[in-house]
Each structure stands twice: as C-alpha cells, then as structure tokens.
Design a protein around this motif. Structure first.
Motif, short mmCIF file in Angstrom:
data_model
loop_
_atom_site.label_atom_id
_atom_site.label_comp_id
_atom_site.label_asym_id
_atom_site.label_seq_id
_atom_site.Cartn_x
_atom_site.Cartn_y
_atom_site.Cartn_z
N ILE A 1 0.84 -1.21 0.00
CA ILE A 1 0.00 0.00 0.00
C ILE A 1 0.87 1.25 0.00
N TRP A 2 1.92 1.27 0.81
CA TRP A 2 2.83 2.42 0.85
C TRP A 2 3.47 2.65 -0.52
N TYR B 1 2.42 1.65 -3.47
CA TYR B 1 1.40 2.04 -4.44
C TYR B 1 1.06 3.52 -4.31
N GLN B 2 0.86 3.98 -3.09
CA GLN B 2 0.54 5.39 -2.87
C GLN B 2 1.68 6.29 -3.32
N ARG B 3 2.89 5.88 -3.04
CA ARG B 3 4.07 6.66 -3.46
C ARG B 3 4.15 6.72 -4.98
#
Length: 130
Positions: free
Chosen positions: A27-28, A30-32
């Motif tokens: 998730i980290w 992907y968001q980045r």
C-alpha cells in the motif's frame, strides 16, 4: 522501496505466515507511485492538439528528411513544398514551424520515435551540422 523493508515483509510471509507487513508495504509503495505519477503528469501538461492531429504527417516528413540526409536549407524547402500540397491552407505555416522545430530538437535520445535506424540518424546528423 527499501530493500530491508521488502526482505522483512517477505520473511514475515514465509516464516510466520503473516501478510500484514507485506500488505502495508504494498500500500505504501502504491501510494508513493501514484503520487509520483500525478506529479509527472502535471508537469507534462496537456498534449498539443495540433501535434496530435498531424502526428503521422510529422513523423513521416521528419523521417523522410533524415533518410534523405537533407541539410537545413533542403529540409526547410522540402517541408514548405510538402505543406503546400498536403496541408490545409490554415495549417501550413504552423505545420512547417512544428516540423522544423522537431528537426532542430532531434538527438540520440529521441530519434527512434521517427522510425529511423541509428545509422540513418548518424549520417543525417553529420550532414545537418555542416
């Protein structure tokens, strides 16, 4: 993604059968990635409708100039003549300017978009810079 974080997350899956750390890391990352994409997309701006409408003609005329090893004067005359017979009157001047701009901006990092071989580009580039 940090190598240590990935390694610890994978160890958690394989040794402890726990996926929380890998999920959080995914998730980290992907968001980045999404934030980076948004920043790059914004910096590029909107595509030029004129270039989009005439992209095939631009590619063809630029590649023709390269393959025929035209110098600057020959290329300018060729583009002007081609524009007279193939472009609508209201687009001729802008097409000429855009095509000449494309030729002036060619370098080893972008010539492939015109579907020419490196040897063709090198031979043309030598003639162009004389």
């Amino acid at each position: 993604m940090p190598r240590d974080s990935y390694t610890h997350a994978m160890l958690g899956v394989y040794e402890l059968k726990r996926t929380e750390m890998l999920r959080d890391l995914f998730i980290w990352a992907y968001q980045r990635s999404a934030a980076r994409y948004a920043a790059v997309r914004q910096s590029l701006g909107e595509p030029d409708p004129f270039r989009l409408r005439h992209r095939t003609a631009l590619r063809d005329i630029v590649s023709e100039v390269i393959r025929e090893r035209m110098n600057k004067r020959q290329a300018s005359a060729h583009i002007a003549a081609w524009s007279q017979t193939h472009m609508d009157p209201e687009d001729r001047e802008q097409f000429r300017a855009v095509a000449e701009s494309e030729l002036l901006g060619l370098h080893e990092g972008n010539f492939a978009r015109y579907r020419v071989r490196p040897s063709e580009f090198d031979a043309w580039h030598e003639m162009w810079n004389q």
